[in-house]
Design a protein around this motif. Structure first.
Motif, PDB file in Angstrom:
ATOM      1  N   LEU A  48       0.847  -1.195   0.000  1.00  0.00           N
ATOM      2  CA  LEU A  48       0.000   0.000   0.000  1.00  0.00           C
ATOM      3  C   LEU A  48       0.877   1.237   0.000  1.00  0.00           C
ATOM      4  O   LEU A  48       1.796   1.356   0.819  1.00  0.00           O
ATOM      5  CB  LEU A  48      -0.925   0.020   1.223  1.00  0.00           C
ATOM      6  N   ARG A  49       0.596   2.149  -0.933  1.00  0.00           N
ATOM      7  CA  ARG A  49       1.357   3.391  -1.058  1.00  0.00           C
ATOM      8  C   ARG A  49       0.417   4.588  -0.948  1.00  0.00           C
ATOM      9  O   ARG A  49      -0.736   4.517  -1.375  1.00  0.00           O
ATOM     10  CB  ARG A  49       2.091   3.447  -2.402  1.00  0.00           C
ATOM     11  N   ARG A  50       0.937   5.678  -0.408  1.00  0.00           N
ATOM     12  CA  ARG A  50       0.150   6.908  -0.360  1.00  0.00           C
ATOM     13  C   ARG A  50      -0.219   7.354  -1.777  1.00  0.00           C
ATOM     14  O   ARG A  50       0.581   7.267  -2.698  1.00  0.00           O
ATOM     15  CB  ARG A  50       0.937   8.026   0.323  1.00  0.00           C
ATOM     16  N   SER A  51      -1.431   7.844  -1.922  1.00  0.00           N
ATOM     17  CA  SER A  51      -1.904   8.332  -3.217  1.00  0.00           C
ATOM     18  C   SER A  51      -3.088   9.248  -2.977  1.00  0.00           C
ATOM     19  O   SER A  51      -3.762   9.160  -1.946  1.00  0.00           O
ATOM     20  CB  SER A  51      -2.311   7.155  -4.106  1.00  0.00           C
ATOM     21  N   LEU A  56      -6.601   0.054  -7.110  1.00  0.00           N
ATOM     22  CA  LEU A  56      -6.418  -1.343  -6.698  1.00  0.00           C
ATOM     23  C   LEU A  56      -5.937  -2.157  -7.879  1.00  0.00           C
ATOM     24  O   LEU A  56      -6.525  -2.110  -8.960  1.00  0.00           O
ATOM     25  CB  LEU A  56      -7.743  -1.912  -6.175  1.00  0.00           C
ATOM     26  N   ARG A  57      -4.868  -2.928  -7.653  1.00  0.00           N
ATOM     27  CA  ARG A  57      -4.341  -3.810  -8.698  1.00  0.00           C
ATOM     28  C   ARG A  57      -4.128  -5.204  -8.115  1.00  0.00           C
ATOM     29  O   ARG A  57      -3.686  -5.348  -6.974  1.00  0.00           O
ATOM     30  CB  ARG A  57      -3.020  -3.285  -9.259  1.00  0.00           C
ATOM     31  N   MET A  58      -4.456  -6.210  -8.919  1.00  0.00           N
ATOM     32  CA  MET A  58      -4.209  -7.603  -8.545  1.00  0.00           C
ATOM     33  C   MET A  58      -3.557  -8.296  -9.729  1.00  0.00           C
ATOM     34  O   MET A  58      -4.205  -9.054 -10.458  1.00  0.00           O
ATOM     35  CB  MET A  58      -5.509  -8.307  -8.155  1.00  0.00           C
ATOM     36  N   GLU A  67     -15.748  -1.998  -7.504  1.00  0.00           N
ATOM     37  CA  GLU A  67     -16.285  -1.550  -6.219  1.00  0.00           C
ATOM     38  C   GLU A  67     -16.793  -2.698  -5.348  1.00  0.00           C
ATOM     39  O   GLU A  67     -17.005  -2.529  -4.148  1.00  0.00           O
ATOM     40  CB  GLU A  67     -17.414  -0.534  -6.437  1.00  0.00           C
ATOM     41  N   LYS A  68     -17.024  -3.877  -5.952  1.00  0.00           N
ATOM     42  CA  LYS A  68     -17.492  -5.031  -5.178  1.00  0.00           C
ATOM     43  C   LYS A  68     -16.343  -5.816  -4.543  1.00  0.00           C
ATOM     44  O   LYS A  68     -16.571  -6.691  -3.708  1.00  0.00           O
ATOM     45  CB  LYS A  68     -18.311  -5.966  -6.080  1.00  0.00           C
ATOM     46  N   ASN A  69     -15.121  -5.517  -4.942  1.00  0.00           N
ATOM     47  CA  ASN A  69     -13.958  -6.204  -4.390  1.00  0.00           C
ATOM     48  C   ASN A  69     -13.815  -5.867  -2.906  1.00  0.00           C
ATOM     49  O   ASN A  69     -13.939  -4.706  -2.503  1.00  0.00           O
ATOM     50  CB  ASN A  69     -12.703  -5.788  -5.162  1.00  0.00           C
ATOM     51  N   THR A  70     -13.556  -6.891  -2.084  1.00  0.00           N
ATOM     52  CA  THR A  70     -13.475  -6.669  -0.637  1.00  0.00           C
ATOM     53  C   THR A  70     -12.356  -5.707  -0.254  1.00  0.00           C
ATOM     54  O   THR A  70     -12.497  -4.933   0.708  1.00  0.00           O
ATOM     55  CB  THR A  70     -13.274  -7.999   0.112  1.00  0.00           C
ATOM     56  N   ALA A  71     -11.249  -5.728  -0.993  1.00  0.00           N
ATOM     57  CA  ALA A  71     -10.142  -4.811  -0.694  1.00  0.00           C
ATOM     58  C   ALA A  71     -10.559  -3.367  -0.954  1.00  0.00           C
ATOM     59  O   ALA A  71     -10.245  -2.459  -0.173  1.00  0.00           O
ATOM     60  CB  ALA A  71      -8.924  -5.178  -1.542  1.00  0.00           C
ATOM     61  N   ALA A  88      -5.050   5.643  -1.722  1.00  0.00           N
ATOM     62  CA  ALA A  88      -3.951   4.678  -1.654  1.00  0.00           C
ATOM     63  C   ALA A  88      -3.869   3.907  -2.956  1.00  0.00           C
ATOM     64  O   ALA A  88      -4.884   3.667  -3.619  1.00  0.00           O
ATOM     65  CB  ALA A  88      -4.156   3.711  -0.487  1.00  0.00           C
ATOM     66  N   GLU A  89      -2.655   3.549  -3.305  1.00  0.00           N
ATOM     67  CA  GLU A  89      -2.438   2.587  -4.390  1.00  0.00           C
ATOM     68  C   GLU A  89      -2.187   1.240  -3.719  1.00  0.00           C
ATOM     69  O   GLU A  89      -1.248   1.099  -2.926  1.00  0.00           O
ATOM     70  CB  GLU A  89      -1.244   2.971  -5.250  1.00  0.00           C
ATOM     71  N   ILE A  90      -3.059   0.280  -3.994  1.00  0.00           N
ATOM     72  CA  ILE A  90      -2.995  -1.035  -3.342  1.00  0.00           C
ATOM     73  C   ILE A  90      -2.704  -2.092  -4.382  1.00  0.00           C
ATOM     74  O   ILE A  90      -3.442  -2.237  -5.366  1.00  0.00           O
ATOM     75  CB  ILE A  90      -4.335  -1.357  -2.635  1.00  0.00           C
ATOM     76  N   VAL A  91      -1.624  -2.817  -4.184  1.00  0.00           N
ATOM     77  CA  VAL A  91      -1.259  -3.910  -5.091  1.00  0.00           C
ATOM     78  C   VAL A  91      -1.281  -5.208  -4.286  1.00  0.00           C
ATOM     79  O   VAL A  91      -0.595  -5.321  -3.261  1.00  0.00           O
ATOM     80  CB  VAL A  91       0.138  -3.699  -5.723  1.00  0.00           C
ATOM     81  N   ILE A  92      -2.071  -6.175  -4.753  1.00  0.00           N
ATOM     82  CA  ILE A  92      -2.214  -7.439  -4.026  1.00  0.00           C
ATOM     83  C   ILE A  92      -1.687  -8.585  -4.875  1.00  0.00           C
ATOM     84  O   ILE A  92      -2.145  -8.797  -5.997  1.00  0.00           O
ATOM     85  CB  ILE A  92      -3.685  -7.709  -3.648  1.00  0.00           C
ATOM     86  N   GLN A  93      -0.696  -9.282  -4.355  1.00  0.00           N
ATOM     87  CA  GLN A  93      -0.233 -10.532  -4.963  1.00  0.00           C
ATOM     88  C   GLN A  93      -1.023 -11.661  -4.317  1.00  0.00           C
ATOM     89  O   GLN A  93      -0.775 -12.018  -3.159  1.00  0.00           O
ATOM     90  CB  GLN A  93       1.263 -10.736  -4.744  1.00  0.00           C
ATOM     91  N   LYS A  94      -1.972 -12.207  -5.055  1.00  0.00           N
ATOM     92  CA  LYS A  94      -2.845 -13.239  -4.497  1.00  0.00           C
ATOM     93  C   LYS A  94      -2.172 -14.605  -4.576  1.00  0.00           C
ATOM     94  O   LYS A  94      -1.661 -15.000  -5.617  1.00  0.00           O
ATOM     95  CB  LYS A  94      -4.182 -13.280  -5.251  1.00  0.00           C
ATOM     96  N   ARG A  95      -2.203 -15.298  -3.446  1.00  0.00           N
ATOM     97  CA  ARG A  95      -1.710 -16.676  -3.388  1.00  0.00           C
ATOM     98  C   ARG A  95      -2.785 -17.636  -2.895  1.00  0.00           C
ATOM     99  O   ARG A  95      -2.701 -18.831  -3.137  1.00  0.00           O
ATOM    100  CB  ARG A  95      -0.485 -16.765  -2.465  1.00  0.00           C
TER     101      ARG A  95
END
Length: 305
Positions: A48-51, A56-58, A67-71, A88-95
């Motif tokens: 998560l970065r200030r913005s 949101l990126r996955m 908008e329905k994404n839980t994050a 915020a700029e949120i980047v999620i690496q999903k595993r």
């Protein structure tokens, strides 16, 4: 010069249901559940970065980023609660596998709440974060708390337990996932012959008795889940030495509990010959947590007189 946090990295663990029982219906129409949950060392990784904007990126995931994404919901809920005019700029690496019953989406939401709390120095308490999380999804409060918990109601009553007895998990995700609403609809139609004794399992956890924990394990949704591969996967896990095996959550992931690491490793290797998503995991204490923070120095502003 003042120091300001610019970005944070959060690890948010998946969960397994050591037991899941449906004990009735609540006045609001939701199912009243009784469960023992456990977080494991399979993590979603969030940066998560200030913005000024909410981004949101996955990367590499087919989960819709909208908008329905839980994050995304978690970020909006956090800023609404705190009144912060920020983004915020949120980047999620999903595993964590999707539609698996392992609370990957809830882990994402918990990770966002914990990350933004740290990034912007909001100092919200765990109870405040859980209250926000409960409005996003039933499993989010547990994803924040983590560890071993007795969870009741719709996920809103959490009782922290001592750590799970030492063990190893082999988690197998079949080729087809399961929709949680569909699983509960089938339960309402079919019922279940399985109703685990969650009280007995809680006492087994407190006694650090893995054999008793496994003896009390069960999932009331497994029989009606519609996951055709579950019995065969359980049979294979048991054949490789699992003390018990069962479906987690509303499915479709299946896991075996092992009391010997060598047997668990061998089982994971064998199941990987047939399934593309097989995970070797351990129980962990705690939920989503910040693992690194990057700061920068900013000039101090001097008030004008």
């Amino acid at each position: 010069m003042a120091t300001q946090k610019q970005s944070v990295v959060v690890l948010a663990p998946a969960k397994l249901n050591l037991s899941l029982d449906v004990v009735g219906l609540l006045p609001n129409g939701y199912h009243n559940l009784d469960m023992v949950m456990q977080t494991i060392d399979l993590y979603e990784r969030l940066t998560l970065r200030r913005s000024q904007d909410l981004i949101l990126r996955m990367p590499g995931s087919f989960v819709p980023v909208n908008e329905k994404n839980t994050a995304y919901k978690a970020a909006l809920a956090f800023f609404n609660y705190t009144g912060l005019l920020a983004g915020a700029e949120i980047v999620i690496q999903k595993r964590v596998p999707v539609r698996a019953g392992m609370a990957g989406g809830s882990a994402d939401a918990a990770g966002v709440l914990v990350g933004l709390n740290e990034l912007y120095g909001a100092r919200l308490s765990m109870s405040e974060l859980c209250a926000i999380g409960a409005g996003i999804g039933a499993d989010v409060p547990f994803a924040l708390m983590g560890g071993t918990c007795r969870v009741q109601g719709v996920g809103d009553f959490l009782k922290p337990l001592p750590p799970c007895p030492d063990c190893w998990f082999v988690v197998v995700m079949p080729n087809v996932g399961i929709s949680t609403p569909e699983a509960f609809k089938r339960y309402d139609t079919m019922g279940s012959p399985v109703h685990p004794d969650c009280e007995k399992q809680e006492q087994a956890v407190r006694a650090a008795d893995l054999a008793a924990v496994c003896a009390a394990a069960g999932n009331a949704l497994e029989h009606c889940s519609g996951a055709k591969e579950t019995p065969a996967i359980c049979e294979k896990l048991n054949a490789h030495g699992a003390v018990t095996s069962l479906m987690t959550g509303s499915g479709a992931a299946v896991f075996g509990v092992f009391d010997r690491e060598e047997a668990a490793q061998a089982a994971a290797q064998a199941l990987r010959q047939e399934y593309s998503q097989v995970y070797f995991a351990r129980p962990v204490r705690g939920g989503a947590r910040v693992v690194s923070v990057r700061t920068s120095k900013t000039p101090r502003t001097t008030p004008q007189t």
